[in-house]
Every structure is written in C-alpha cells, then in structure tokens.
Write a protein that holds these residues in place. Structure first.
Motif, PDB file in Angstrom:
ATOM      1  N   GLY A  26      -3.027   1.600  -5.786  1.00 21.53           N
ATOM      2  CA  GLY A  26      -4.058   2.624  -5.681  1.00 21.53           C
ATOM      3  C   GLY A  26      -4.290   3.249  -7.035  1.00 21.53           C
ATOM      4  O   GLY A  26      -4.002   2.648  -8.070  1.00 21.53           O
TER       5      GLY A  26
ATOM      6  N   SER B  29       0.844  -1.189   0.000  1.00 23.71           N
ATOM      7  CA  SER B  29       0.000   0.000   0.000  1.00 23.71           C
ATOM      8  C   SER B  29       0.884   1.246   0.000  1.00 23.71           C
ATOM      9  O   SER B  29       1.983   1.227   0.548  1.00 23.71           O
ATOM     10  CB  SER B  29      -0.890  -0.013   1.246  1.00 23.71           C
ATOM     11  OG  SER B  29      -1.786   1.066   1.221  1.00 23.71           O
TER      12      SER B  29
ATOM     13  N   GLY C 115      -9.810   1.759  -2.637  1.00 26.93           N
ATOM     14  CA  GLY C 115     -10.645   2.890  -3.028  1.00 26.93           C
ATOM     15  C   GLY C 115     -10.837   3.920  -1.933  1.00 26.93           C
ATOM     16  O   GLY C 115     -11.606   4.856  -2.099  1.00 26.93           O
ATOM     17  N   ASN C 116     -10.137   3.757  -0.815  1.00 29.88           N
ATOM     18  CA  ASN C 116     -10.229   4.728   0.279  1.00 29.88           C
ATOM     19  C   ASN C 116      -9.397   5.962  -0.050  1.00 29.88           C
ATOM     20  O   ASN C 116      -8.246   5.845  -0.463  1.00 29.88           O
ATOM     21  CB  ASN C 116      -9.723   4.111   1.584  1.00 29.88           C
ATOM     22  CG  ASN C 116     -10.566   2.940   2.004  1.00 29.88           C
ATOM     23  OD1 ASN C 116     -11.770   3.035   2.100  1.00 29.88           O
ATOM     24  ND2 ASN C 116      -9.907   1.818   2.247  1.00 29.88           N
TER      25      ASN C 116
ATOM     26  N   GLN D  42      -4.279   4.020 -12.736  1.00 29.99           N
ATOM     27  CA  GLN D  42      -3.822   3.080 -11.722  1.00 29.99           C
ATOM     28  C   GLN D  42      -2.390   3.380 -11.286  1.00 29.99           C
ATOM     29  O   GLN D  42      -1.560   3.752 -12.107  1.00 29.99           O
ATOM     30  CB  GLN D  42      -3.833   1.659 -12.277  1.00 29.99           C
ATOM     31  CG  GLN D  42      -5.176   1.169 -12.750  1.00 29.99           C
ATOM     32  CD  GLN D  42      -5.011  -0.173 -13.425  1.00 29.99           C
ATOM     33  OE1 GLN D  42      -4.950  -1.183 -12.756  1.00 29.99           O
ATOM     34  NE2 GLN D  42      -4.905  -0.168 -14.744  1.00 29.99           N
TER      35      GLN D  42
ATOM     36  N   VAL E  42      -9.492   2.112  -9.615  1.00 25.84           N
ATOM     37  CA  VAL E  42      -9.174   1.021  -8.686  1.00 25.84           C
ATOM     38  C   VAL E  42     -10.250  -0.068  -8.753  1.00 25.84           C
ATOM     39  O   VAL E  42      -9.941  -1.257  -8.805  1.00 25.84           O
ATOM     40  CB  VAL E  42      -9.035   1.548  -7.233  1.00 25.84           C
ATOM     41  CG1 VAL E  42      -9.109   0.431  -6.221  1.00 25.84           C
ATOM     42  CG2 VAL E  42      -7.734   2.285  -7.076  1.00 25.84           C
TER      43      VAL E  42
ATOM     44  N   TRP F  25     -11.355   6.288  -7.775  1.00 24.12           N
ATOM     45  CA  TRP F  25     -12.117   5.153  -7.258  1.00 24.12           C
ATOM     46  C   TRP F  25     -12.512   4.196  -8.382  1.00 24.12           C
ATOM     47  O   TRP F  25     -12.400   2.978  -8.242  1.00 24.12           O
ATOM     48  CB  TRP F  25     -13.355   5.669  -6.521  1.00 24.12           C
ATOM     49  CG  TRP F  25     -14.186   4.601  -5.900  1.00 24.12           C
ATOM     50  CD1 TRP F  25     -14.069   4.102  -4.629  1.00 24.12           C
ATOM     51  CD2 TRP F  25     -15.268   3.889  -6.508  1.00 24.12           C
ATOM     52  NE1 TRP F  25     -15.012   3.126  -4.420  1.00 24.12           N
ATOM     53  CE2 TRP F  25     -15.758   2.978  -5.565  1.00 24.12           C
ATOM     54  CE3 TRP F  25     -15.871   3.937  -7.769  1.00 24.12           C
ATOM     55  CZ2 TRP F  25     -16.828   2.119  -5.835  1.00 24.12           C
ATOM     56  CZ3 TRP F  25     -16.930   3.085  -8.039  1.00 24.12           C
ATOM     57  CH2 TRP F  25     -17.395   2.180  -7.071  1.00 24.12           C
TER      58      TRP F  25
ATOM     59  N   GLN G  64      -6.931   8.846   0.153  1.00 27.94           N
ATOM     60  CA  GLN G  64      -5.714   9.152   0.902  1.00 27.94           C
ATOM     61  C   GLN G  64      -5.450  10.645   0.925  1.00 27.94           C
ATOM     62  O   GLN G  64      -5.000  11.174   1.923  1.00 27.94           O
ATOM     63  CB  GLN G  64      -4.513   8.407   0.325  1.00 27.94           C
ATOM     64  CG  GLN G  64      -4.543   6.924   0.643  1.00 27.94           C
ATOM     65  CD  GLN G  64      -3.211   6.277   0.337  1.00 27.94           C
ATOM     66  OE1 GLN G  64      -2.847   6.126  -0.817  1.00 27.94           O
ATOM     67  NE2 GLN G  64      -2.494   5.894   1.366  1.00 27.94           N
TER      68      GLN G  64
ATOM     69  N   ALA H  66       1.481   9.295  -1.308  1.00 26.64           N
ATOM     70  CA  ALA H  66       0.238   9.695  -1.980  1.00 26.64           C
ATOM     71  C   ALA H  66       0.191  11.208  -2.161  1.00 26.64           C
ATOM     72  O   ALA H  66      -0.157  11.715  -3.238  1.00 26.64           O
ATOM     73  CB  ALA H  66      -0.971   9.210  -1.177  1.00 26.64           C
TER      74      ALA H  66
ATOM     75  N   VAL I 272      -6.331   7.491  -4.129  1.00 25.83           N
ATOM     76  CA  VAL I 272      -6.985   6.479  -3.304  1.00 25.83           C
ATOM     77  C   VAL I 272      -6.053   5.279  -3.140  1.00 25.83           C
ATOM     78  O   VAL I 272      -5.164   5.056  -3.968  1.00 25.83           O
ATOM     79  CB  VAL I 272      -8.332   6.006  -3.901  1.00 25.83           C
ATOM     80  CG1 VAL I 272      -9.313   7.166  -4.019  1.00 25.83           C
ATOM     81  CG2 VAL I 272      -8.154   5.335  -5.252  1.00 25.83           C
ATOM     82  N   ASP I 273      -6.270   4.522  -2.078  1.00 29.86           N
ATOM     83  CA  ASP I 273      -5.493   3.298  -1.896  1.00 29.86           C
ATOM     84  C   ASP I 273      -6.117   2.178  -2.717  1.00 29.86           C
ATOM     85  O   ASP I 273      -7.110   2.393  -3.420  1.00 29.86           O
ATOM     86  CB  ASP I 273      -5.358   2.937  -0.414  1.00 29.86           C
ATOM     87  CG  ASP I 273      -6.672   2.550   0.258  1.00 29.86           C
ATOM     88  OD1 ASP I 273      -7.695   2.288  -0.432  1.00 29.86           O
ATOM     89  OD2 ASP I 273      -6.685   2.496   1.496  1.00 29.86           O
ATOM     90  N   ARG I 274      -5.569   0.995  -2.630  1.00 34.09           N
ATOM     91  CA  ARG I 274      -6.009  -0.125  -3.452  1.00 34.09           C
ATOM     92  C   ARG I 274      -7.451  -0.538  -3.185  1.00 34.09           C
ATOM     93  O   ARG I 274      -8.078  -1.220  -3.992  1.00 34.09           O
ATOM     94  CB  ARG I 274      -5.067  -1.309  -3.298  1.00 34.09           C
ATOM     95  CG  ARG I 274      -5.011  -1.869  -1.897  1.00 34.09           C
ATOM     96  CD  ARG I 274      -4.072  -3.043  -1.735  1.00 34.09           C
ATOM     97  NE  ARG I 274      -4.634  -4.231  -2.313  1.00 34.09           N
ATOM     98  CZ  ARG I 274      -4.084  -4.930  -3.302  1.00 34.09           C
ATOM     99  NH1 ARG I 274      -2.935  -4.574  -3.805  1.00 34.09           N
ATOM    100  NH2 ARG I 274      -4.676  -5.996  -3.772  1.00 34.09           N
TER     101      ARG I 274
END
Length: 168
Positions: free
Chosen positions: A138, A33, A66-67, A128, A93, A90, A69, A39, A62-64
C-alpha cells in the motif's frame, strides 16, 4: 505388444491433473495486504511524528489497489488535507513510486503526463509501504507539513513504526 490400459489411463489422468492444476494456478492471484489495524497504527505513528515537528496534518493509508484504509486529520489541519493525503497515497500506489520522486520527474518534464491523470497528485508526501520481500502492500500519504519533503519524512516514520510487522 503388451498393453497396460490401466497404466495408460493413470498416466493420462496424472497429465490432465497437472494441466488443470497449472491452469488453476494461473487463474488465481494471491497477494499480501495490510490489515486495517496495521494501517491505523502506521497512520497514528505518522501523525505523531508530524505533531512532534509542530505540523498539523492529515494522514491517509491505502491498500495496494489504492482503496482507502484509514484517514486521520489532526484538529487544526486544513480542510483540504484529508483529500490531498489520500491522493498522494493513491498516486504512490498507482505509479509504484514515492510522490516526491514523481514531483521531481514531472517538474523536469520527464513524467509530465502524470499531471494529466485526474486523481494523480505528484507532490511529496506519498510513500510506498513495501513488505520485506519488496512486494507492494500500500502507501501512506501526508498533507499539511510546510513542504513535501517534511510530509514524506512523517510518512516514513509511520512506516518505520510498523516495519517489524512487514518482514514476512
């Protein structure tokens, strides 16, 4: 017939241990991550790339999963751009594809169903972020440049800025 109970117990214990170890490995997931600092670094580089072209944009990473960052909105970017950049990241991902490609596929009717997913935004600008081994880390999304292609170019510049940190 000679019996070796201690040897049999040791063999049984070893077999049980390997089964337990295998079960534990199947029960635990590990993944790579991005750190929040990396990020932010990618987002700032993407923003600078767009500024150099005269674009006022918002950038989201976003992280992997979809959150979110980070999001950065330039001072004159439209009020819709932070949400749009997040949704592009989002979408990239979620579908494990750059959104420019998803836009082309959905326009042709090949992936039209994407347009019915509530958060999905298949417009160019979501790219990506992959590790050196190809694993998903992410995505970065840009909104505010005149075209999705220009948004995607700025996103790639952000990724290029952190590329050396992704080779592990």
């Amino acid at each position: 017939m000679i019996r070796y109970p201690s040897l049999c117990l040791a063999a049984a214990a070893a077999a049980g241990f390997s089964i337990t170890t295998a079960a534990a490995q199947d029960a635990i997931v590990t993944f790579k991550s991005l750190t929040p600092d990396v990020a932010v670094e990618a987002a700032q580089a993407a923003l600078e790339s767009c500024r150099a072209e005269g674009y006022q944009v918002a950038v989201s990473v976003v992280d992997r999963a979809g959150n979110l960052q980070t999001t950065i909105r330039d001072r004159f970017a439209g009020p819709h751009t932070p949400d749009t950049s997040y949704r592009k990241a989002w979408t990239s991902v979620s579908f494990r594809t750059d959104t420019l490609e998803l836009a082309n596929l959905s326009e042709k009717g090949e992936a039209w169903g994407i347009r019915n997913v509530s958060m999905a935004l298949p417009l160019g600008g979501g790219v990506q972020i992959l590790a050196g081994d190809g694993s998903m880390l992410g995505a970065i999304g840009i909104s505010g440049a005149p075209t999705g292609t220009a948004d995607a170019t700025c996103a790639r510049a952000g990724i290029e800025a952190i590329e050396e940190k992704l080779i592990f």
